[in-house]
Design a protein around this motif. Structure first.
Motif, PDB file in Angstrom:
ATOM      1  N   ALA A   1       0.736  -1.289   0.022  1.00  0.00           N
ATOM      2  CA  ALA A   1      -0.154  -0.037   0.070  1.00  0.00           C
ATOM      3  C   ALA A   1       0.859   1.149  -0.153  1.00  0.00           C
ATOM      4  CB  ALA A   1      -0.801   0.091   1.096  1.00  0.00           C
ATOM      5  N   GLU A   2       2.086   1.295   0.630  1.00  0.00           N
ATOM      6  CA  GLU A   2       2.820   2.353   0.769  1.00  0.00           C
ATOM      7  C   GLU A   2       3.506   2.553  -0.777  1.00  0.00           C
ATOM      8  OE1 GLU A   2       6.732   3.573   3.489  1.00  0.00           O
ATOM      9  OE2 GLU A   2       6.629   1.757   2.294  1.00  0.00           O
ATOM     10  N   HIS A   3       3.883   1.526  -1.309  1.00  0.00           N
ATOM     11  CA  HIS A   3       4.602   1.575  -2.550  1.00  0.00           C
ATOM     12  C   HIS A   3       3.563   2.211  -3.584  1.00  0.00           C
ATOM     13  CE1 HIS A   3       6.823   0.308  -5.947  1.00  0.00           C
ATOM     14  NE2 HIS A   3       5.678  -0.456  -6.466  1.00  0.00           N
TER      15      HIS A   3
ATOM     16  N   VAL B   1       0.542   2.382  11.948  1.00  0.00           N
ATOM     17  CA  VAL B   1       0.039   1.030  11.659  1.00  0.00           C
ATOM     18  C   VAL B   1      -0.403   0.461  12.774  1.00  0.00           C
ATOM     19  CG1 VAL B   1       0.946  -1.226  10.969  1.00  0.00           C
ATOM     20  CG2 VAL B   1       1.659   0.574   9.839  1.00  0.00           C
ATOM     21  N   ARG B   2       0.186   0.720  14.016  1.00  0.00           N
ATOM     22  CA  ARG B   2      -0.547   0.051  15.469  1.00  0.00           C
ATOM     23  C   ARG B   2      -1.951   0.871  15.523  1.00  0.00           C
ATOM     24  NH1 ARG B   2       4.721   1.134  17.338  1.00  0.00           N
ATOM     25  NH2 ARG B   2       4.300   3.025  18.181  1.00  0.00           N
ATOM     26  N   ARG B   3      -1.986   2.042  15.447  1.00  0.00           N
ATOM     27  CA  ARG B   3      -3.309   2.723  15.549  1.00  0.00           C
ATOM     28  C   ARG B   3      -4.415   2.222  14.596  1.00  0.00           C
ATOM     29  NH1 ARG B   3      -7.279   3.361  18.327  1.00  0.00           N
ATOM     30  NH2 ARG B   3      -8.651   5.250  17.501  1.00  0.00           N
ATOM     31  N   LEU B   4      -3.780   1.767  13.302  1.00  0.00           N
ATOM     32  CA  LEU B   4      -4.673   1.299  12.053  1.00  0.00           C
ATOM     33  C   LEU B   4      -5.214   0.038  12.718  1.00  0.00           C
ATOM     34  CD1 LEU B   4      -5.966   1.412   9.412  1.00  0.00           C
ATOM     35  CD2 LEU B   4      -3.817   0.234   8.484  1.00  0.00           C
TER      36      LEU B   4
ATOM     37  N   VAL C   1      -5.878   2.149  -5.534  1.00  0.00           N
ATOM     38  CA  VAL C   1      -6.035   3.519  -5.001  1.00  0.00           C
ATOM     39  C   VAL C   1      -5.986   4.446  -6.039  1.00  0.00           C
ATOM     40  CG1 VAL C   1      -3.550   3.559  -4.439  1.00  0.00           C
ATOM     41  CG2 VAL C   1      -4.901   5.017  -3.020  1.00  0.00           C
ATOM     42  N   ARG C   2      -6.685   5.855  -5.749  1.00  0.00           N
ATOM     43  CA  ARG C   2      -6.943   6.735  -6.876  1.00  0.00           C
ATOM     44  C   ARG C   2      -6.707   7.963  -6.083  1.00  0.00           C
ATOM     45  NH1 ARG C   2      -7.115   9.837 -10.792  1.00  0.00           N
ATOM     46  NH2 ARG C   2      -8.355   9.898 -12.552  1.00  0.00           N
ATOM     47  N   LEU C   3      -5.984   9.086  -6.790  1.00  0.00           N
ATOM     48  CA  LEU C   3      -5.730  10.435  -6.270  1.00  0.00           C
ATOM     49  C   LEU C   3      -6.384  11.227  -7.280  1.00  0.00           C
ATOM     50  CD1 LEU C   3      -4.895  11.921  -3.672  1.00  0.00           C
ATOM     51  CD2 LEU C   3      -2.488  12.106  -4.856  1.00  0.00           C
ATOM     52  N   ALA C   4      -7.231  12.417  -6.877  1.00  0.00           N
ATOM     53  CA  ALA C   4      -7.705  13.365  -7.874  1.00  0.00           C
ATOM     54  C   ALA C   4      -7.539  14.644  -7.281  1.00  0.00           C
ATOM     55  CB  ALA C   4      -8.945  13.104  -8.284  1.00  0.00           C
TER      56      ALA C   4
ATOM     57  N   GLU D   1      -0.836   9.333   3.719  1.00  0.00           N
ATOM     58  CA  GLU D   1      -2.184   9.326   3.723  1.00  0.00           C
ATOM     59  C   GLU D   1      -3.031   8.227   2.856  1.00  0.00           C
ATOM     60  OE1 GLU D   1      -0.829  13.035   5.593  1.00  0.00           O
ATOM     61  OE2 GLU D   1      -0.517  12.021   3.658  1.00  0.00           O
ATOM     62  N   LEU D   2      -2.328   8.384   1.758  1.00  0.00           N
ATOM     63  CA  LEU D   2      -2.819   7.389   0.527  1.00  0.00           C
ATOM     64  C   LEU D   2      -2.669   5.858   0.820  1.00  0.00           C
ATOM     65  CD1 LEU D   2      -1.823   8.795  -2.972  1.00  0.00           C
ATOM     66  CD2 LEU D   2      -3.880   8.106  -2.099  1.00  0.00           C
ATOM     67  N   GLU D   3      -1.691   5.688   1.810  1.00  0.00           N
ATOM     68  CA  GLU D   3      -1.147   4.525   2.141  1.00  0.00           C
ATOM     69  C   GLU D   3      -2.043   3.947   3.142  1.00  0.00           C
ATOM     70  OE1 GLU D   3       2.244   1.901   4.531  1.00  0.00           O
ATOM     71  OE2 GLU D   3       2.544   4.098   4.264  1.00  0.00           O
ATOM     72  N   LEU D   4      -2.329   4.711   4.169  1.00  0.00           N
ATOM     73  CA  LEU D   4      -3.301   4.466   5.127  1.00  0.00           C
ATOM     74  C   LEU D   4      -4.807   4.428   4.500  1.00  0.00           C
ATOM     75  CD1 LEU D   4      -2.154   7.086   7.837  1.00  0.00           C
ATOM     76  CD2 LEU D   4      -2.114   4.512   7.839  1.00  0.00           C
ATOM     77  N   LEU D   5      -5.225   5.186   3.360  1.00  0.00           N
ATOM     78  CA  LEU D   5      -6.554   4.799   2.811  1.00  0.00           C
ATOM     79  C   LEU D   5      -6.492   3.670   2.216  1.00  0.00           C
ATOM     80  CD1 LEU D   5      -9.102   6.220   1.739  1.00  0.00           C
ATOM     81  CD2 LEU D   5      -7.621   7.006  -0.373  1.00  0.00           C
ATOM     82  N   GLU D   6      -5.686   3.289   1.662  1.00  0.00           N
ATOM     83  CA  GLU D   6      -5.578   1.882   0.797  1.00  0.00           C
ATOM     84  C   GLU D   6      -5.630   0.841   1.887  1.00  0.00           C
ATOM     85  OE1 GLU D   6      -3.287  -0.542  -2.694  1.00  0.00           O
ATOM     86  OE2 GLU D   6      -2.360   1.191  -1.787  1.00  0.00           O
TER      87      GLU D   6
END
Length: 628
Positions: A64-66, A141-144, A221-224, A272-277
């Protein structure tokens, strides 16, 4: 084989080959296009092993980070810089995780067309910035993980979706968020935070939405940004909106929905994108749990409704054979309430799996019992139904067939025998013998006719189809006619009639009464084989007319005075088959009597002058209204 594909400039190729840092490039489908010697030294795979294939160095938990870094680079503006640097870990061929610092950039051709991404990998030892990045990522990641644990513990779908959007705001710092469910070719907003409540439940076209574009791209994942086409149902509702991030959620490997993070203030980074995914992926699991639980609840409710409404008794037994479910019909059939049945063994024998067992309860109820196994749980479902009436009919049928076959065979055999004798020996027989044979045939035919009549009337009586006409009739006249007919039937019996003076008319059915009295006289003859007096009496007792038929026969065994009126039952004295018959005569008498509002009973007769005993049958009918 060289570690560089499609690099035609000799100087560029030489730079890549001689660089001290590992250089890895991938195309839009994440296939490796560049893998220099430094990459071979750092990760252990040769260029020949990885070129043209997906990179083996990204751990699953860091995918997800990648993806977030690649998606972030696709949407960066020119002034934002051309690369993203992160401290992370990558696989070595021997399975070790290596701490690295990666500078990732877009890879474009001379015309600006996208070729993929290129990363330059530096080994990390005691870099404080890298350590800080790793520690911060570990905290998130722990909070997630804590949030995901809470999500998986919740089984209500609506609550799960609301918690997902709440967690999204907390983890990414988004200004608003929402979850849209894919429903065919439409999207439906089913959960949200930071958006007007009136938007809940609104829909949008899937194909033209960002979710549709994301599905077609093959990414998760997508960013606009505000410079791009923003045509989804939620864009215009958040003032100052400049960036939207969305990640797909899957249920049973099929796209179920998408999680949106809306930003109107802060900028969005790859974290933020990684956490979203990651959250979108876990959302699919949590939603799957809630959907599965809802389906189980629905299925259990359906099964409970079916079981409770079943006319059959149904019991569910656990592996130890103890009752765990006991439906209302089971209570009604056995008389055992659920609170007494649950936790105990069945109150009757358990059949083998797949076999039908018919058995009686102490109450006299007969049950058909069938058991089936639930293979997944090892439980047994026992179905049982009341077959008392069918059992009684079956037994009556067996008795009926056994007795009627005998009774019909006897007179038919006699008729056939005498007819054959007359046919073949007519000239040899004396006139007296011929008359005697014809008389015997007539007598047996008459007996056969009465037997058939009894069978037909008994069948109709069993179906509650007896029809009587209730009216005023002359009882004395009916009795006189019946007695006159029977006086000529037997030389051994003396039929006498005693009718009280002024006997009023009766209320009932004259024909039915004729049949009743005739059957009582027939029984009197039958059960007094040595002959004697048969007395028929009639007198008034209050509002009733009482008809008695008294014989001097063998009498009725003690305890049988009521039972003789049951279907297929005979009075017994010695040999059961001594007097023949199928036990329908008195059953018909009782039904015909009760159909016209009367009563019939049997009593021991007073001893006669010569010491004989017998039976007194008592018929009671109502006095006609005008005579009361």
């Amino acid at each position: 084989m060289t570690g560089v594909q499609s690099v035609h400039d000799p100087i560029a190729r030489a730079v890549i080959e001689c660089a001290a840092d590992a250089i890895v490039a991938v195309d839009e489908r994440s296939r490796v296009t560049v893998w220099n010697p430094a990459a071979e030294r750092m990760f252990g795979w040769t260029a020949q092993e990885v070129l043209g294939r997906r990179s083996p160095i990204v751990p699953d938990e860091l995918m997800a980070e990648h993806n977030a870094v690649q998606e972030r680079l696709l949407t960066r503006r020119e002034g934002d810089g051309g690369q993203i640097s992160i401290a992370t870990r990558r696989f070595h061929r021997d399975g070790r995780l290596i701490d690295v610092l990666i500078d990732t950039s877009l890879l474009k051709d001379r015309d600006g067309g996208l070729l993929g991404w290129v990363g330059v990998y530096h080994p990390v030892e005691d870099d404080e910035a890298a350590q800080h990045h790793t520690a911060e990522r570990a905290r998130l990641v722990r909070r997630l993980n804590d949030i995901v644990a809470d999500l998986n513990a919740e089984l209500d779908l609506g609550t799960v979706l609301d918690r997902i959007t709440g967690a999204l705001i907390e983890l990414t710092g988004a200004d608003a968020g929402g979850f849209v469910r894919i429903e065919g070719d439409r999207l439906r907003l089913v959960s949200m935070s930071g958006l007007p409540e009136r938007m809940r439940g609104t829909t949008a076209d899937l194909r033209s939405s960002l979710v549709g574009e994301l599905l077609r791209s093959g990414r998760t994942v997508r960013l606009a940004t505000g410079e791009q086409r923003l045509g989804d149902l939620i864009w215009s509702e958040l003032e100052g909106l400049h960036t939207v991030a969305l990640g797909l959620s899957f249920l049973q490997n099929k796209p179920y929905g998408a999680l949106y993070a809306l930003f109107s203030g802060r900028k969005v980074g790859h974290t933020e994108l990684e956490l979203l995914e990651l959250l979108a992926g876990h959302a699919g699991v949590a939603v799957g749990n809630a959907v599965a639980y809802a389906e189980v609840v629905r299925q259990r409710a359906h099964e409970r409704a079916v079981i409770d409404s079943s006319a059959d008794g149904i019991a569910v037994l656990d592996r130890d054979g103890l009752v765990r479910q006991w439906n209302p019909a089971a209570h009604a059939l056995t008389g055992i309430p659920p609170e007494e049945a649950v936790g105990r063994r069945l109150p009757f024998e358990l059949p083998k799996i797949g076999e039908m067992l018919t058995l009686p309860l102490e109450s006299g109820v007969w049950l058909n019992v069938l058991a089936a196994e639930i293979e997944e749980t090892g439980e047994l479902v026992v179905d049982f139904r009341d077959v008392t009436e069918a059992k009684a009919l079956e037994e009556a049928k067996d008795l009926f067939l056994a007795t009627t076959s005998h009774e019909l065979r006897t007179p038919v055999t006699v008729v056939q025998g005498y007819a054959s004798t007359l046919t073949h020996r007519w000239d040899e027989l004396a006139d007296a013998d011929r008359r005697a044979a014809v008389a015997t045939i007539a007598d047996r035919a008459q007996s056969l006719g009465r037997l058939v009549e009894h069978l037909l009337r008994g069948a109709r009586a069993g179906a509650d189809e007896l029809a009587v006409t209730i009216e005023t009739f002359d009882l004395a006249k009916v009795l006189e006619g019946v007695v006159a007919g029977f006086r000529s039937l037997s030389d051994l019996h003396r039929v006498e009639l005693e009718i009280a003076d002024g006997l009023p008319p009766a209320r009932g059915d004259a024909l039915a009464t004729d049949i009743v009295v005739g059957q009582l006289l027939e029984n009197a003859f039958k059960y007094s084989p040595d002959g004697g007096r048969v007395l028929v009496t009639a007198h008034r007792e209050g509002a009733e007319l009482v008809v008695g038929v008294v014989d001097e026969g063998i009498g009725i065994a003690p305890g049988d005075h009521e039972r003789i009126f049951e279907r297929f039952v005979q009075g017994e004295a010695g040999d059961r088959r001594r007097f023949g018959g199928v036990g329908l005569g008195l059953y018909i008498v009782k039904r015909l009597t009760e159909a016209q509002g009367g009563q019939i009973s049997a009593h021991p007769a007073p001893s006669s002058e010569d010491g004989r005993t017998g039976t007194r049958m008592c018929l009671r009918l109502a006095v006609a209204g005008d005579a009361e």
